[in-house]
Structures are given as structure tokens and as C-alpha cells.
Design an enzyme around this catalytic site. Structure first.
Site, PDB file in Angstrom:
ATOM      1  CE  LYS A   1      -3.886   2.158   0.220  1.00 24.48           C
ATOM      2  NZ  LYS A   1      -3.427   2.879  -1.003  1.00 24.48           N
TER       3      LYS A   1
ATOM      4  CE  LYS B   1       4.136   7.530   5.447  1.00 29.16           C
ATOM      5  NZ  LYS B   1       3.815   8.445   4.308  1.00 29.16           N
TER       6      LYS B   1
ATOM      7  CE  LYS C   1       4.748   7.323  -2.235  1.00 30.95           C
ATOM      8  NZ  LYS C   1       4.030   7.807  -1.027  1.00 30.95           N
TER       9      LYS C   1
ATOM     10  N   GLY D   1      -2.635   8.332  -4.266  1.00 31.55           N
ATOM     11  CA  GLY D   1      -1.942   9.521  -4.766  1.00 31.55           C
ATOM     12  C   GLY D   1      -0.689   9.863  -3.978  1.00 31.55           C
ATOM     13  CG  ASP D   2       3.537  10.946  -2.873  1.00 33.17           C
ATOM     14  OD1 ASP D   2       3.406  10.725  -1.663  1.00 33.17           O
ATOM     15  OD2 ASP D   2       4.516  11.572  -3.325  1.00 33.17           O
TER      16      ASP D   2
ATOM     17  CB  THR E   1      -2.050  13.597   4.289  1.00 34.29           C
ATOM     18  OG1 THR E   1      -2.445  12.456   3.535  1.00 34.29           O
ATOM     19  CG2 THR E   1      -0.579  13.493   4.633  1.00 34.29           C
TER      20      THR E   1
ATOM     21  CG  ASN F   1      -4.129  16.130  -0.775  1.00 32.09           C
ATOM     22  OD1 ASN F   1      -3.688  15.365   0.081  1.00 32.09           O
ATOM     23  ND2 ASN F   1      -5.424  16.305  -0.943  1.00 32.09           N
TER      24      ASN F   1
ATOM     25  CB  SER G   1      -5.486   4.790   1.915  1.00 32.31           C
ATOM     26  OG  SER G   1      -5.274   5.878   1.048  1.00 32.31           O
TER      27      SER G   1
HETATM   28  P1  NDP Z   1       0.936  17.809  -4.306  1.00 31.77           P
HETATM   29  O1  NDP Z   1       1.413  17.465  -5.650  1.00 31.77           O
HETATM   30  O2  NDP Z   1      -0.523  18.017  -4.080  1.00 31.77           O
HETATM   31  O3  NDP Z   1       1.686  19.108  -3.768  1.00 31.77           O
HETATM   32  C1  NDP Z   1       3.066  19.150  -3.666  1.00 31.77           C
HETATM   33  C2  NDP Z   1       3.480  20.514  -3.158  1.00 31.77           C
HETATM   34  O4  NDP Z   1       4.856  20.471  -2.835  1.00 31.77           O
HETATM   35  C3  NDP Z   1       3.304  21.607  -4.190  1.00 31.77           C
HETATM   36  O5  NDP Z   1       3.054  22.830  -3.557  1.00 31.77           O
HETATM   37  C4  NDP Z   1       4.668  21.599  -4.875  1.00 31.77           C
HETATM   38  O6  NDP Z   1       5.008  22.818  -5.517  1.00 31.77           O
HETATM   39  C5  NDP Z   1       5.584  21.339  -3.703  1.00 31.77           C
HETATM   40  N1  NDP Z   1       6.796  20.676  -4.218  1.00 31.77           N
HETATM   41  C6  NDP Z   1       6.857  19.465  -4.812  1.00 31.77           C
HETATM   42  N2  NDP Z   1       8.108  19.195  -5.194  1.00 31.77           N
HETATM   43  C7  NDP Z   1       8.839  20.245  -4.833  1.00 31.77           C
HETATM   44  C8  NDP Z   1      10.199  20.552  -4.931  1.00 31.77           C
HETATM   45  N3  NDP Z   1      11.076  19.706  -5.526  1.00 31.77           N
HETATM   46  N4  NDP Z   1      10.622  21.732  -4.408  1.00 31.77           N
HETATM   47  C9  NDP Z   1       9.738  22.573  -3.803  1.00 31.77           C
HETATM   48  N5  NDP Z   1       8.433  22.341  -3.684  1.00 31.77           N
HETATM   49  C10 NDP Z   1       7.986  21.196  -4.180  1.00 31.77           C
HETATM   50  O7  NDP Z   1       1.481  16.653  -3.350  1.00 31.77           O
HETATM   51  P2  NDP Z   1       1.017  16.259  -1.877  1.00 31.77           P
HETATM   52  O8  NDP Z   1       0.531  17.441  -1.149  1.00 31.77           O
HETATM   53  O9  NDP Z   1       0.155  15.063  -1.997  1.00 31.77           O
HETATM   54  O10 NDP Z   1       2.400  15.748  -1.245  1.00 31.77           O
HETATM   55  C11 NDP Z   1       3.252  16.604  -0.489  1.00 31.77           C
HETATM   56  C12 NDP Z   1       4.176  15.758   0.374  1.00 31.77           C
HETATM   57  O11 NDP Z   1       3.386  14.983   1.281  1.00 31.77           O
HETATM   58  C13 NDP Z   1       5.043  14.753  -0.374  1.00 31.77           C
HETATM   59  O12 NDP Z   1       6.263  14.617   0.336  1.00 31.77           O
HETATM   60  C14 NDP Z   1       4.268  13.454  -0.245  1.00 31.77           C
HETATM   61  O13 NDP Z   1       5.099  12.322  -0.369  1.00 31.77           O
HETATM   62  C15 NDP Z   1       3.738  13.599   1.159  1.00 31.77           C
HETATM   63  N6  NDP Z   1       2.575  12.807   1.516  1.00 31.77           N
HETATM   64  C16 NDP Z   1       1.432  12.842   0.782  1.00 31.77           C
HETATM   65  C17 NDP Z   1       0.334  12.117   1.164  1.00 31.77           C
HETATM   66  C18 NDP Z   1      -0.961  12.203   0.433  1.00 31.77           C
HETATM   67  O14 NDP Z   1      -1.927  11.603   0.905  1.00 31.77           O
HETATM   68  N7  NDP Z   1      -1.071  12.933  -0.668  1.00 31.77           N
HETATM   69  C19 NDP Z   1       0.377  11.235   2.323  1.00 31.77           C
HETATM   70  C20 NDP Z   1       1.597  11.328   3.091  1.00 31.77           C
HETATM   71  C21 NDP Z   1       2.649  12.078   2.672  1.00 31.77           C
HETATM   72  P3  NDP Z   1       5.018  22.877  -7.128  1.00 31.77           P
HETATM   73  O15 NDP Z   1       3.574  22.834  -7.505  1.00 31.77           O
HETATM   74  O16 NDP Z   1       5.683  24.153  -7.439  1.00 31.77           O
HETATM   75  O17 NDP Z   1       5.776  21.674  -7.601  1.00 31.77           O
HETATM   76  O1  2IT Z   2       3.064   8.869   1.503  1.00 29.85           O
HETATM   77  C1  2IT Z   2       1.912   8.427   1.699  1.00 29.85           C
HETATM   78  O2  2IT Z   2       1.599   7.893   2.759  1.00 29.85           O
HETATM   79  C2  2IT Z   2       0.929   8.583   0.630  1.00 29.85           C
HETATM   80  N1  2IT Z   2       1.237   9.181  -0.398  1.00 29.85           N
HETATM   81  C3  2IT Z   2      -0.434   7.998   0.774  1.00 29.85           C
HETATM   82  C4  2IT Z   2      -0.434   6.528   0.481  1.00 29.85           C
HETATM   83  C5  2IT Z   2      -1.784   5.872   0.419  1.00 29.85           C
HETATM   84  O3  2IT Z   2      -1.806   4.704   0.037  1.00 29.85           O
HETATM   85  O4  2IT Z   2      -2.801   6.484   0.779  1.00 29.85           O
END
Ligand code: NDP
Ligand code: 2IT
Length: 449
Positions: free
Chosen positions: A93, A117, A129, A168-169, A213, A244, A381
Site C-alpha cells: 500500500k 508508517k 510506492k 496519490g502522492d 494527511t 493536497n 486509505s
Molecule cells: P501535491 O502534488 O498536491 O503538492 C506538492 C506541493 O509540494 C506543491 O506545492 C509543490 O510545488 C511542492 N513541491 C513538490 N516538489 C517540490 C520541490 N522539488 N521543491 C519545492 N516544492 C515542491 O502533493 P502532496 O501534497 O500530496 O504531497 C506533499 C508531500 O506529502 C510529499 O512529500 C508526499 O510524499 C507527502 N505525503 C502525501 C500524502 C498524500 O496523501 N497525498 C500522504 C503522506 C505524505 P510545485 O507545484 O511548485 O511543484
Molecule cells: O506517503 C503516503 O503515505 C501517501 N502518499 C499515501 C499513500 C496511500 O496509500 O494512501
């Protein structure tokens, strides 16, 4: 970084040798190994069974070609990945990341983190992943759809609700999950809702998954502050990112009485001392898919956009890094500590460099590592999978209550393990020790597989 004992050091050396050039994966492994000294001392059976070496080796790694046709009729070729890291506790997952920086080392670091996690959630999910070096930014909906269809045309054969369940991520949200699910359904001729999570509410998605998240990271922060008799109410908060995770961290922090004064993207950050206007932020990022600078443009005098620079220079009491790996370095940590920061919780995966995390520890700043603080997303999830398996759907209120309980449980587990292994208040050690033991015990039960 403290020295590892000789057994752990030789395991780390082996990981470096076997996975050359995968810096982020090395970093994620090292952080876990740094916590395991006291665990291995107490439980020699893990060393005998070579559990750490086995955990560091993914069960399966899939790399594939993703050819597709862009709007001009040109053929584009990207690379797809799925690392099925560990299935001791349940089906693989973990999310899919679409970002130009994606390569095997990123997917492996994320998959490795995901094992621990997911264990911390207490729910039956293993770790995996995936993703691609495709950049959805600036692409039309039609291009994103064709890319997702091509990606799933290869990946579908490796998935299944009891096998591997992506979500997603970065770069993968509701739109992409829709296209991926549609193609899976078409190819397999099965309406197998539980094969993907983060689905739309009208077609098998769970309430609160989108918010989970960010909300979870804030719940975790609140729990950490509570141990010191403090709360989020009235606090000044900085949230990096504006995707997100960031958006829903802002929402929950505001609901708990905090003022969020800055958010960012890869182009820079905006400061809005009055407190981020969440409706405007959602409109700019979720509907219009624009840069965060458009937020400042829309507010004139009230907000300013700083191109480049470090968002961590903005004074705050609580810092929530919610963008990407290694975005908060030692210099940023120094600035936060100098400005009186009380707590840091990682909404993103591994956003804090090891040197920065060390500095927070020395300064007595509460520090919630991502594998604990951002586990609310994957936990919800797993709640989505439960609803799909029972062909049921829950209310928003009930689901958020479950999320709250899960986050309090994770906090409790981490705090208790930190205490047990001689590092009270060290959530990094607590998270790694507690999660490792759960995964390791299951692996021991299964024999040498
Ligand atoms: P999104 O794509 O929705 O948003 C990502 C954000 O981070 C954007 O504002 C983006 O800016 C910025 N960003 C991405 N890459 C870079 C970079 N190289 N340098 C600077 N800013 C950056 O992703 P999420 O919000 O889903 O994910 C954000 C983080 O949270 C990630 O580390 C992800 O692994 C983690 N995460 C996500 C989960 C989820 O459920 N979605 C769960 C747990 C962890 P820009 O648009 O300019 O690229
Ligand atoms: O980093 C993470 O935990 C996620 N992007 C969410 C993974 C999931 O299966 O909901």
C-alpha cells in the site's frame, strides 16, 4: 550523525553497496538504523533471522516503459515504477508520485518509509510506492488521461485489492486516480473498488481521504503540544507547499484556532500576516491549478510573494513542512529555532534533513517524523479499503473521528516506545522502534520468505 554499532554499520554498508547512487534511499535507511541499536540489543532474534537485511531488500521492483501521445501528436516516453517493498502486514500500500525528479532511489525511499508508517497505523497494510518521471504540470486533461491510461495498461497486472493498492502522492490527485481507475476497470472488466484509494466520493472514495494527511499531521502536532500542556490555539503556523497535504493542514490548523501566515510552492512563498484565506488558496491551487504567486496577486497589499528564498525564515511557533524531501535543512532549522519555534511535524515524507532534525532534538523542539505525523493519509486509505470491502460508505463525521483516534494511537505508540527504549520524547526513535518490531515479528512468524 552518531556512529552505528558494528552490526548495524555492516548492514548499512551492504545497503550502500547494493543500491549505488540512491541517496534518498540511503538516507531513509540510515534514519531507521540509527534508531535500532536499543531494539537489537533487547531482541537478538531479529539479528539471527537477518530481518533488517531482508526489510532493506524490496520483495519486488517493477520498472516499465510508458509511451503515450501528446496533444501535438508527438510520441512521448516516460518511465514507470512500482516497488512492492514489504507485505508482512497486508497488501502493498502506498501512493504514486508523478514528478520529473522521480527515479528508483526516490521510489525506494518512499516505499521503505511506507512500510513503517503503515505499521504504525495499526491497520493491515504492507508497504509499497510507485510513480513516474512524467510531469503533469502544464499538461492538458487529455494528455494526463492518455498518460495515466498507458501507465495503468502495464501496471494493472501487478495490482489487486489483496495484492497491491496504490493511491496519490505528489502530482497524483483525484483527477489522476479517476483516469487510472477507469483504465483498470476497463482492462480487467472488474469494478474492483479496493484496488486504488483516493477515489471520488461518488464512486467508492472515502469521506475525509482528501483531507486526511493534512488533518492528521495537525492532530499529531496537537498531541505533541499537549504533552507540554500547550495547544495550537492562538499559535502562528507556517506550512510549506500548497498541494493536497498543505491545504488541509492549513484548514485543520485554522479550525483549531491557529493563524497560518505562509504557504509555498517550488517557485517561492507567500506571507499573509492576517492568516491565509483558505477559499482563495483552494481556488488558486485546486481549481485553477496556478502558482501560489497568484494567491498574492489576488490580494494586493495584504499578502506578499517572495520568489525563491526560504519559507522557514518566516517566524512561527509551529512549522509543518508539507512539500517534499529535504526541503528543511540545517540553516532553515537554525532560523526556526532562533525565531522560537516550538514544534515541527512532517506532513511531507522526509522533508527534514538529518542535520536539521538533530538540531531540533538538541534545541528541545518537538519533532514529529513523517512516518508518524503524515500517516493519517494512508490510514484513511485503509479505511477506504474497509468501506469498499464491505460495500459500505461512512459519514464524514464518523470517518474523521476514526482518523483522530488513529492519530492519537500513533502518538501514544511512538511516545511509549521512545520511553521503553531509553529516549523519552524522541518520536523518531519511538516510531522506528515500534514499527520495526511489528513488521519484524510478522516476518519471523512467516519463516524465511
Ligand atoms: P501535491 O502534488 O498536491 O503538492 C506538492 C506541493 O509540494 C506543491 O506545492 C509543490 O510545488 C511542492 N513541491 C513538490 N516538489 C517540490 C520541490 N522539488 N521543491 C519545492 N516544492 C515542491 O502533493 P502532496 O501534497 O500530496 O504531497 C506533499 C508531500 O506529502 C510529499 O512529500 C508526499 O510524499 C507527502 N505525503 C502525501 C500524502 C498524500 O496523501 N497525498 C500522504 C503522506 C505524505 P510545485 O507545484 O511548485 O511543484
Ligand atoms: O506517503 C503516503 O503515505 C501517501 N502518499 C499515501 C499513500 C496511500 O496509500 O494512501
Amino acid at each position: 550523525m552518531p556512529a552505528l554499532d558494528s552490526t548495524l554499520q555492516s548492514i548499512y554498508d551492504l545497503v550502500l553497496r547494493r543500491n549505488p547512487g540512491e541517496d534518498e534511499f540511503h538516507q531513509a535507511v540510515r534514519e531507521v538504523l540509527d534508531s535500532l541499536g536499543p531494539v537489537m540489543a533487547k531482541h537478538p532474534q531479529y539479528a539471527d533471522a537477518r530481518v533488517i537485511e531482508r526489510i532493506c531488500e524490496p520483495e519486488r521492483q517493477i520498472i516499465f516503459r510508458v509511451p503515450w501521445t501528446d496533444d501535438r501528436g508527438r510520441i512521448e516516453i516516460h518511465r514507470g515504477f512500482r516497488v512492492e517493498f514489504n507485505s508482512a502486514l497486508g497488501p502493498y500500500k502506498g501512493g504514486l508520485r508523478f514528478h520529473p525528479s522521480v527515479y528508483l532511489g526516490i521510489v525506494k525511499f518512499l516505499g521503505f518509509e511506507q512500510i513503517f508508517k503503515n505499521a504504525l497505523t495499526g491497520l493491515p497494510i504492507g508497504g509499497g510506492k510507485g510513480g513516474s518521471d512524467f510531469d503533469p504540470k502544464g499538461r492538458s486533461d487529455g494528455e494526463v488521461m492518455r498518460f495515466c491510461q498507458s501507465f495503468m495498461t502495464e501496471l494493472y497486472r501487478h495490482l489487486g485489492e489483496y495484492t497491491d493498492v496504490p493511491a496519490g502522492d505528489i502530482g497524483v490527485g483525484g483527477r489522476e486516480i479517476g483516469y487510472l481507475f477507469g483504465q483498470y476497470k476497463r482492462i480487467t472488466n472488474r469494478y474492483e473498488s479496493g484496488v486504488l484509494t483516493g477515489k471520488g466520493l461518488g464512486w467508492g472514495g472515502s469521506p475525509v481521504r482528501k483531507e486526511a494527511t493534512g488533518y492528521g499531521a495537525v492532530f499529531f502536532t496537537d498531541e505533541m503540544l499537549r504533552t507540554r500542556g500547550q495547544s495550537l490555539d492562538g499559535r502562528t503556523v507556517v506550512v510549506s507547499g500548497s498541494g493536497n497535504v498543505a491545504i488541509y493542514a492549513v484548514e485543520k490548523a485554522q479550525q483549531l484556532g491557529a493563524t497560518v501566515v505562509a504557504v509555498s510552492d517550488s517557485g517561492g512563498y507567500v506571507v499573509d500576516e492576517k492568516g491565509i484565506d483558505l477559499e482563495l488558496l483552494k481556488e488558486v491551487k485546486e481549481q485553477r491549478r496556478e502558482r501560489v504567486s497568484a494567491y498574492a496577486d489576488a490580494l494586493g497589499e495584504r499578502a506578499r510573494h517572495v520568489a525563491g528564498g526560504s519559507i522557514w525564515d518566516v517566524p512561527c511557533e509551529v512549522a509543518l513542512p508539507c512539500a517534499t524531501q529535504n526541503e528543511l535543512d540545517e540553516a532553515a532549522a537554525r532560523a526556526l529555532v532562533a525565531n522560537g519555534c516550538l514544534a515541527v511535524a512532517e506532513g511531507a515524507n522526509m522533508p527534514t534533513t538529518p542535520a536539521a532534525a538533530k538540531l531540533f532534538g538538541e534545541a528541545g523542539v518537538l519533532f514529529g517524523p513523517g512516518k508518524a505525523a503524515n500517516a493519517g493519509g494512508v490510514a484513511t486509505s485503509a479505511l477506504e479499503m474497509q468501506q469498499n470491502a464491505s460495500r459500505d460508505s461512512w459519514t464524514h463525521e464518523y470517518t474523521e473521528e476514526r482518523l483522530g483516534e488513529i492519530m492519537r494511537g500513533i502518538h501514544e505508540r511512538c511516545a511509549a516506545a521512545a520511553e521503553e527504549y531509553g529516549a523519552p520524547g524522541n518520536y523518531v526513535l519511538g516510531a522506528n522502534a515500534s514499527a520495526f518490531i511489528q513488521v519484524a515479528d510478522a516476518m519471523l512468524a512467516f519463516g524465511v520468505i
